[in-house]
Design a protein around this motif. Sequence first.
Motif, PDB file in Angstrom:
ATOM      1  N   VAL A 162       6.408  12.308  -3.780  1.00 28.21           N
ATOM      2  CA  VAL A 162       6.961  11.996  -2.460  1.00 28.21           C
ATOM      3  C   VAL A 162       7.505  10.566  -2.488  1.00 28.21           C
ATOM      4  N   GLY A 163       8.793  10.402  -2.208  1.00 29.26           N
ATOM      5  CA  GLY A 163       9.406   9.082  -2.349  1.00 29.26           C
ATOM      6  C   GLY A 163       9.460   8.748  -3.830  1.00 29.26           C
ATOM      7  N   GLU A 169       0.859  -1.179   0.000  1.00 26.69           N
ATOM      8  CA  GLU A 169       0.000   0.000   0.000  1.00 26.69           C
ATOM      9  C   GLU A 169       0.896   1.230   0.000  1.00 26.69           C
ATOM     10  N   PRO A 170       0.655   2.192  -0.905  1.00 23.89           N
ATOM     11  CA  PRO A 170       1.517   3.378  -0.914  1.00 23.89           C
ATOM     12  C   PRO A 170       1.434   4.108   0.431  1.00 23.89           C
ATOM     13  N   THR A 171       2.541   4.735   0.797  1.00 21.72           N
ATOM     14  CA  THR A 171       2.500   5.526   2.016  1.00 21.72           C
ATOM     15  C   THR A 171       1.932   6.893   1.707  1.00 21.72           C
TER      16      THR A 171
END
Lengths: 314, 552
Positions: free
Chosen positions: B63-64, B55-57
């Motif tokens: 971002v990232g 799951e993406p943060t």
Amino acid sequence: MVEQLKTFRWVLAKVLGAVFVLWAVATLIFFGIRLIPGDPAEAILGGPGSQASPEALEQVRRDYGLDQPLPVQYAAQLGRLLQGDLGDSYSLRMPVAELIADQLPGTLLLSALSLLVAWLLALGLAGWSTLNGRAAAVVASGLEIAAAAVPHFWLASVLILLFSNSLGWLPPVSTGSADGLVMPVITLALPLAGFLGQVMRESMLGAMSSPFALSARARGEGESGVLFRHALRHAALPGIALSGWAFGNLLSGTVVVESIFARPGLGRTLLNAVTLRDIPLVTGVALVSALAYVLVMAASDAAERVADPRLRTA
Amino acid sequence: MSFPFRTPARGATTAAGAVAAVVLLAGCSAGGGSTNDGAEPVSGGNLVYATGDAEPTCLDPHVGGNYPQALISSQYLEPLVSKNSAGEIIPWLASSWEQSEDGLSWTFTLREGVQFTDGTPLDAEAVKANLEHVQDPATASSTGYLALRKIESAEALDEQTLKLTLSSPDSALLESFSMPWVAIQSPKALERSQEENCAAPVGTGPFMVEDWVKQESVTLVRNEEYVSPPSEATHSGPAYLDSITWRFIPESATRYAALQAGEVHVIDNAQPDTIKAAEGSDVIKHLDAPRPGASNRLELNTSKAPFDDPLVREAFIRSVNVNDGVSTLFFGTAARSYSPLSSVEPLAYSDSSQFGYDPEEANRLLGEAGWSERDSAGYRVKDGERLTLEFPVSTNQSIPAEQSLFEQFQATAKEAGFEVKLNLLDLSSWYGALAENDYNLVSAPYTKVGPDVLRILFHSDSTVPAPSGYFANLSQVKSEELDELLTRASETSEPAEREELYEQAQKIVLEGHYILPLYDQQNHFLYRSEVSGVRAWPTVSTPDFYDAWLNS
């Protein structure tokens, strides 16, 4: 008065024990997670597949205080925890307390239902085998050992293959509907029922051949009457004592079960948090689990004192 | 093939390019991508997508910047340019562009009449704000940041024209701009706190983020005002689907069971055994969309013994039976690669002659390199040292079939006298082993659009670790000749020269036996037959649901 003092000392001991357990959990996790090589800053920046720039890593280390010496970070962490602040999750970018509040009810529901089902299965099997002689006892004992030995991930996979893939009766993913709970609950309850059943059957058999059962029969009580009115309470005692342990077992089982059945909850949160080295989230989940465990142990102690008057005077 | 702008017109004219294009097209048609079966598309319905990726943060891919973010953000954010299925750059939010003679400044003209879903117009200032957002250290961008590193400043010449000034010429700029990690978001939305923007980024795409229930799903709804499909789309106007439920189902078996049960319509990260199982099914179809960038390969650490000796490197490569292992363990779902680049890269250069399985040649080479004795266990020894190879494997990055393949390598290399020590590690420990140079073999995927990935993987600059200890040149190749080729290739504005330079660079990499190419980075989707019109973007192979529709 003496009774009250005893109860007060009992409560005080429980509270002090709980505080010690929570401190130990927080400390072990704080240092333990740092024994794993690697850089939490990289995990914060997306982990697998993202090549973090030095500038971004630097920024993250500053933002999250990861550039501070370890004792300073530890003191800051304990200070925050003392104020009841669990901090923000690295990976989900939300307050840990809020995340846990979101995920806890689902996991509690799953654990409570599983415990209930395990109890019913274990008591049912113990009662049936007690009333039906030696052959039934052998069968019951075999079933219990088999159930207790089954690993969660295997049972879950077999249930999905059988009830979702082949028969199409139950959804493989456990969200949205009540029938989604069936397979996760069975997966958790079955092995537990095996453990509980073994101890319950032992003490039920013991109670059925004890002097008070003999005198009940002498008064003209039938076998099932002896069982339900007299022996059941005895069989329940070790069950109650084991329920605290069982609850801990269920909490760890939810890590596997929630992942396989894609069910949101504390177990799945914990698994993700550990993989991502999300220190605040791991700490938060572990503290809440430890607290829940301590509370359930205390409750099962208290329940034992209620069910068994001998413990109150002892 | 003429666009009103200077285009890197290489592509399918070259042999390698043609092969790559055929493979890509075959991948699409085999999976039935953009099939309409002659039926008329219908609007409406909710498509359920189940992802096995983490799951993406944060739903904002600035971002990232990892693949799970690319998968979902491709549904609501659009980049400046895209690629067609022949691998050529085509316009998207930018309608045309011009590069100066010295390659140090670029002028982009933006598409007219496009709005973000919060009503903000797409203009030059908006794009400028996005570039600044990616480059701002507070955004903590990694992938996008690297892609835009050469951009020094941006200036809005007028409403729709943006001028970029570069620190040095960048032949990969358009490829970089095609990636979802630098897609364009509403500048107004970017002004919100990072928490807010992560929860619901605002773009120009065919869908919008409506809701995100952590660990369960993200709800995407149709953008009724949508006007900006790229030229390869088969319709215009809003998407057919009302909405997409983007679910997180980490377990492979559960994901497939949910697909079979009809609970979900599309799954990603389909494993070889499930793909094989689905082959016999009438209701489940397969979309094979290899990722761009590097091929999956073993990297041989040349910085220390025994792989500092080219003879030992070649001996190892000749001693492992790759083809048999790949065909049995991947059930024919993965094609063997002989290139450092993915087969979807038009400039990929292959040379199978370097990588044939030849145990006798391996024995001869090892003898020549002085490893002629064997110990009682059958392993080769020299000066009392055993011929041992440390091979840390990340369980996050290698799927089970790949881990089994590595075990087969271990067995076949043993016959030649190599002791391969496989070490299954979690991601952090794996990074740790690499940072401490505690490896002889390693497999690390790298996704990026375009051949510039070669510079990241094989330029000697990439052997210098970042503060985190990570470095991308894991073969630790340090060759002045290669550095020179890669630097020139990244700066030239002549497509033919670029192609020639990258081919020479790939020859050096292959002939130096720095790597053992295995197959493309696998990326398989399975979907139910009631879904029509789904395809994978030719950029980073994320699914495109704009033309998709559900027949009831």
